[in-house]
Scaffold this active site. Sequence first.
Site, PDB file in Angstrom:
ATOM      1  N   ASP A  25     -11.238   1.926  -1.067  1.00  0.00           N
ATOM      2  CA  ASP A  25     -10.330   2.833  -0.350  1.00  0.00           C
ATOM      3  C   ASP A  25     -11.088   3.737   0.640  1.00  0.00           C
ATOM      4  OD1 ASP A  25      -7.800   3.599   0.406  1.00  0.00           O
ATOM      5  OD2 ASP A  25      -7.303   4.659  -1.445  1.00  0.00           O
ATOM      6  N   HIS A  73       0.840  -1.201   0.000  1.00  0.00           N
ATOM      7  CA  HIS A  73       0.000   0.000   0.000  1.00  0.00           C
ATOM      8  C   HIS A  73       0.879   1.256   0.000  1.00  0.00           C
ATOM      9  CE1 HIS A  73      -2.665   3.097   1.623  1.00  0.00           C
ATOM     10  NE2 HIS A  73      -3.660   2.375   1.164  1.00  0.00           N
TER      11      HIS A  73
HETATM   12 MN    MN Z   1      -5.686   3.099   0.669  1.00  0.00          MN
END
Ligand code: MN
Length: 338
Positions: A297, A174
Amino acid sequence: MKRIAIEEAFVTHGVMNAWRDLLHTGAVEDGFRLMGESILADTPLNAPLHQRLLDVGPDRIAQMDRDGIDLAVLSLTSPGVQVFEADLATALAAEANDELAAAVRRYPERLAGLAAVAPQDPQRAAREIERARRELGLVGVIINSHTHGEYLDLPKFAPLLTAAEYERMPIYLHPREPGPGLIGPHKDYGLYFATWGFAVETSLHAMRLIMSGTFDRFPKLKVILGHMGEGIPFWLQRIDNRYQLQVRIGAVKPLKRLPSEYFLENFVITTAGVTSNPALRLALEVLGPDRVMFAADYPYEDPAEAVHFIEQADIDEITRAKLFEGNAAALFGWPIHR
Ligand code: MN
C-alpha cells in the site's frame, strides 16, 4: 523468491488536476470533499505524498530497492476517475492507463499495472478493459468501490464484469470513503477514513457482489480485496449461519452456493496495510495459503515494515513464498521468477 506487492498506488497529473477542479466547483459528494480537503490539500505535510504518488520513474524504483520490493503492481489511487462525469472519467482512465503502460514498458521487470476504468459508462469501461489487456499489457482492473453511490452488482455494470471475466482481468476492489448512503454517520471523528469507513464501504461492496448472485452469473470472475479481506474472513462463519436462517424464514432468496463458497472461490485477499500477526493467522486459517498475497500500500504505508512483517511471521517457508510471489504469479498468470 521475489517479493511482489500488488496494491501500490500512483496518480497522474491529469487526474490530480481534475480532482482539484472538481473540488473547486462545489458540486461534489460529501465523502470526496472530506477526503479531498485532507489528502489533496497543498500542505508541506502532503507534499511528499503527492510527489511519491506522481512518480513512476527512477525514484520509485530506488525506493522499491530500499524497501526490498522486486515487483510492484501499480494502480490509480483512490477514488480514481469514479468521482467524475462519464466522458471525463473515461478519457482520464484511458490517459492514466497509457501512462501506466509506458512506465511498465520502461521497467518491465519491476512494474506491472492494473487498469483504471470508468464504471459511469459500462460499455466503454468494457472496451477499455479489453484494450488494457490486449494492447497495453495491463494485468487487472482497479475499482475504487462505489461510483456515485452505485455498486458493481447492479445489472447496468454487467458489460464491465463480462469483459473482466472474459479477459481474465481480476478486479481489485479497493477502498474509498463511504458512499452517499453510508457517509452520514461516518462524517464524525474521522470515521470516513481508513480507520473504519474504508472497510465498511468495501466490505459492503464485496457482500453485495456475493449476496446478489453476481458470481452465479460470472463464475470465473476474480475479485481481490486488500487489508486482509476488509473484515470478511473474520465474519465468514456468521455470514453463512445467518444467511441460512434468512433462507429458512424466507427473508432472502437462496443462492446456488453458500456465501463463504463464493468468497473462497472468487476472492483472494492481500495483506495491504495490515501488520498484525493474529490477523494474518486468521486469514491463512480461513482462506488457506493459496489465497492470501502480499501488498504494501505504498505510499500510504511503509513497505519496509510490510516486508519485515511477512519475513518475521511465524509461517512455514512455502507459505511465505506463496504470500510474496507464488499466489500473485498464479493470479496474474506469470511464471515464478519471471
Ligand atoms: Mn491502497
